[in-house]
Motif scaffolding. Structure first.
Motif, mmCIF file in Angstrom:
data_model
loop_
_atom_site.group_PDB
_atom_site.id
_atom_site.type_symbol
_atom_site.label_atom_id
_atom_site.label_comp_id
_atom_site.label_asym_id
_atom_site.label_seq_id
_atom_site.Cartn_x
_atom_site.Cartn_y
_atom_site.Cartn_z
ATOM 1 N N GLU A 50 0.820 -1.208 0.000
ATOM 2 C CA GLU A 50 0.000 0.000 0.000
ATOM 3 C C GLU A 50 0.857 1.263 0.000
ATOM 4 O OE1 GLU A 50 -3.040 0.587 -0.646
ATOM 5 O OE2 GLU A 50 -3.476 -1.547 -0.842
ATOM 6 N N SER A 51 1.983 1.193 0.668
ATOM 7 C CA SER A 51 2.814 2.399 0.731
ATOM 8 C C SER A 51 3.335 2.743 -0.663
ATOM 9 C CB SER A 51 3.976 2.204 1.709
ATOM 10 O OG SER A 51 4.934 1.312 1.171
ATOM 11 N N ILE A 52 3.594 1.727 -1.469
ATOM 12 C CA ILE A 52 4.022 1.978 -2.841
ATOM 13 C C ILE A 52 2.817 2.402 -3.692
ATOM 14 C CG2 ILE A 52 4.899 0.884 -4.947
ATOM 15 C CD1 ILE A 52 7.124 1.149 -3.020
ATOM 16 N N TYR A 53 1.716 1.685 -3.535
ATOM 17 C CA TYR A 53 0.538 1.968 -4.355
ATOM 18 C C TYR A 53 0.021 3.379 -4.147
ATOM 19 C CZ TYR A 53 0.270 -3.026 -5.465
ATOM 20 O OH TYR A 53 0.540 -4.289 -5.912
ATOM 21 N N SER A 54 0.072 3.849 -2.908
ATOM 22 C CA SER A 54 -0.469 5.186 -2.689
ATOM 23 C C SER A 54 0.411 6.223 -3.385
ATOM 24 C CB SER A 54 -0.619 5.477 -1.199
ATOM 25 O OG SER A 54 0.639 5.595 -0.607
#
Length: 566
Positions: A238-242
RNA sequence: GCGCGGUUAGCUCAGCUGGAUAGAGCGCUGGCCUCCGAAGCCAGAGGUCACAGGUUCGAAUCCUGUACCGCGUACCA
């Protein structure tokens, strides 16, 4: 109002009718040089023989039958039989106005559902630059289909099941440092996983198989650990996706299909589609099933009884058909899985699961100068490190070029520019070629890069603000060369977007946007808005509005934010 | 062996449903900020489109073959 190509095709068709040619589909194409007109047709080469004349004579007859007027300013016969079509400036202005009165910019709309399976990383590993292509191409396709009217189901088919969990569980018991896990869950999982692949004894290998089997049988402790690994991984993803602006509609990992696998295999055997071979269960193919599939059977059960990814993928097809009734399903993965998907699709054909068009959107491998990437050997570049480095570089440039912006805005701009540069570097090239990772190339900010496109847009918006222009397109036609070039380019947007979608290649859109941005730069270096008045000002203001809308829309489809200032 | 890619300017690559003088970026040379943002614009140098045949009025593009490089090719995903 019809698009330019439609209008021209229609004019040509009626001219052909007048001349007495029947049943032709006259093609028109954009020209590459303005002296050759705005569009050209080569139809005379094809038709001359049947008409019993030379291409040039036929072209002359057609030209005579083509009415100049509101649309066509001039028709010329050129070379051995080309028909060069020059559009009137007034018509160009009207066409532009019509296109930008439509929120979809005249992009044709399609009904239907598409499932897009992209990104799909494996649990318990940090995302590295090898995951970039699937994620970035997949996201662009997601947005393209959405814009074209499709109902998109984005499914992150994460690798959350299978033999690596047995290994992880054994590694966990043997080596985990809980404090380190608290600090950096993925880092610690990856450390013990690498340790396993380097140091595991035969006994540990056996144990890992047992733990995998226990997990799949529903053992409570193993399920608990499994859940913990997944939760930690999802935080990481999620940290990358956001940062990349990615969001999925569903994240049914491979584990979701576990209960469907054995009944599926039994069914295949019962139907006679699958058979037992060397103790395993396979779906055999011959050459009628597809080129290269002879002697390439699809494995759906190992001889130890376990399922494998082919089984899961087959179950996934069934599930998606039942759940969403899609017209099309896209799998965005690298080239190494081509055979796998060829087999999978052939298997679904045998089963009569033909309700959806299944498409493998594959891309070439990304390697490092030192060789292929490998999580095990540690020869990887983490995605976060790449994004951070690009953002740092962008920050230096923003500080230098735009010191007047407040500090917090400069930080946001740097994040947007840096991440976009990386994204565009991957999107803009032929996806099917293999590429060697190059820091300088990934972080380039000049030339054919995201910052160049973003700059073009920001500058247009700046002109609108400073000159207090309305963000609307009136029907005034272009006058000088730069204005005409930009206008005809903007009118191509409605055909470029579907082309990129049908080829499943966002790079087609990226390349187009680059030519638009270059044309924009030429335009405002030649056509000043400041100081212009009357119709000229209205026309130029329209071009500024139309170009900025095209860039912001197009960039948006690539996942790149069109900033107001940078 | 079979399958799928790749081979275009010094470097990195577009262009591949066949069309008129093969295009960009980087790098190199030379211009352009008293003028709406120079992350920009303009000009220049630089190419037997790997090789050989074929189809066509026309081929970087389609077909056949050759060479070299990469990937895949039964129990990993």
């Amino acid at each position: 109002m019809a698009t330019v190509v439609e209008s021209l095709t229609q004019l040509l068709q009626s001219a052909a009718d007048t001349v007495g040619l029947e049943a032709i589909i006259p093609q028109v194409n954009a020209t590459k040089s303005p002296d050759l007109g705005d569009y050209q047709s080569n139809c005379c080469f094809r038709l001359a023989k049947a008409a019993g004349t030379s291409p040039r004579e036929l072209a002359a007859k057609l030209a005579a039958a083509l009415p100049t007027g509101p649309v066509l300013a001039k028709v010329e016969v050129a070379g051995p039989g080309f028909l060069n079509l020059f559009l009137s400036n007034a018509y160009l202005g009207q066409a532009l106005q019509a296109q930008f009165a439509d929120p979809k910019l005249h992009v044709p709309q399609t009904q239907g559902t598409v499932v897009i399976d992209y990104s799909s990383p494996n649990v318990a590993k940090r995302m590295h630059v090898g995951h970039l292509r699937s994620t970035v191409i997949g996201l662009a396709l997601h947005k393209l289909y959405d814009f074209c009217g499709w109902t998109v189901v984005a499914d992150n088919h994460i690798g959350d099941w299978g033999t690596q969990f047995g290994k992880l569980i054994v590694s966990w018991d043997a080596w985990v440092d809980l404090a380190a896990f608290e600090q950096d869950p993925i880092g610690e999982l990856q450390r013990i996983y690498v340790k396993f692949s380097q140091e595991a004894t035969d006994a540990q290998q056996d144990l890992a198989r047992e733990e995998t089997a226990k997990l799949q049988a529903g053992d409570a402790r193993n399920l608990g650990l499994w859940k913990r690994f997944i939760d930690a991984s999802m935080v990481e993803f999620e940290s990358i996706y956001s940062r990349l602006g990615v969001s999925f509609d569903v994240t049914y990992g491979e584990s979701h299909y576990n209960d469907m696998l054995q009944p599926l295999v039994e069914g295949l055997l019962a139907q006679g589609v699958a058979e037992v071979s060397e103790g395993a269960v396979i779906i055999p193919f011959d050459k009628s099933d597809g080129k290269g599939l002879k002697d390439q059977p699809f494995l759906v059960r190992k001889k130890d009884g376990a399922a494998l990814y082919g089984t899961t993928d087959l179950a996934t097809v069934r599930f998606r058909l039942d759940t969403w009734a899609p017209k099309r399903v896209l799998y965005v993965t690298d080239t190494r899985q081509q055979l796998h998907f060829k087999q999978l699709f052939a298997a679904t054909n045998k089963l009569g699961w033909n309700q959806a068009e299944l498409v493998h959107v594959w891309f070439g491998l990304l390697s490092l100068p030192e060789g292929n990437m490998s999580s095990r050997s540690g020869n990887v570049i983490h995605l976060k490190a790449l994004l951070d480095a690009a953002v740092d570089k962008a920050r230096e440039i923003v500080d230098l070029k735009s010191a007047e912006l407040p500090d917090d805005e400069r930080a946001l701009v740097a994040e947007a520019v840096g991440v976009s540069a990386v994204r565009y570097a991957d999107l803009s090239q032929n996806p099917q070629a293999n590429v060697v990772f190059d820091w300088d190339k990934m972080m380039a900010m000049e030339g054919n890069t995201a910052p160049f496109l973003m700059y073009g847009h920001a500058r247009l918006r700046s002109i609108q603000r400073k000159e207090d222009l309305q963000h609307v397109v009136t029907g005034h036609g272009p006058v000088n060369d730069a204005e005409r070039e930009l206008t005809t380019l903007l009118l191509r947007f409605p055909s470029v977007v579907p082309a990129a979608l049908e080829a499943n290649r966002p790079s087609i859109l990226a390349e187009y946007l680059f030519t638009v941005a270059r044309s924009v730069n030429r335009f405002y270096s030649q056509s000043r808005i400041k100081g212009s008045v009357g119709e000229e000002r209205a026309m130029r203001a329209s071009l500024v509005a139309a170009a900025s809308m095209t860039l912001s829309t197009g960039l948006g489809l690539l996942g790149i934010p069109a900033l107001e200032r940078m």
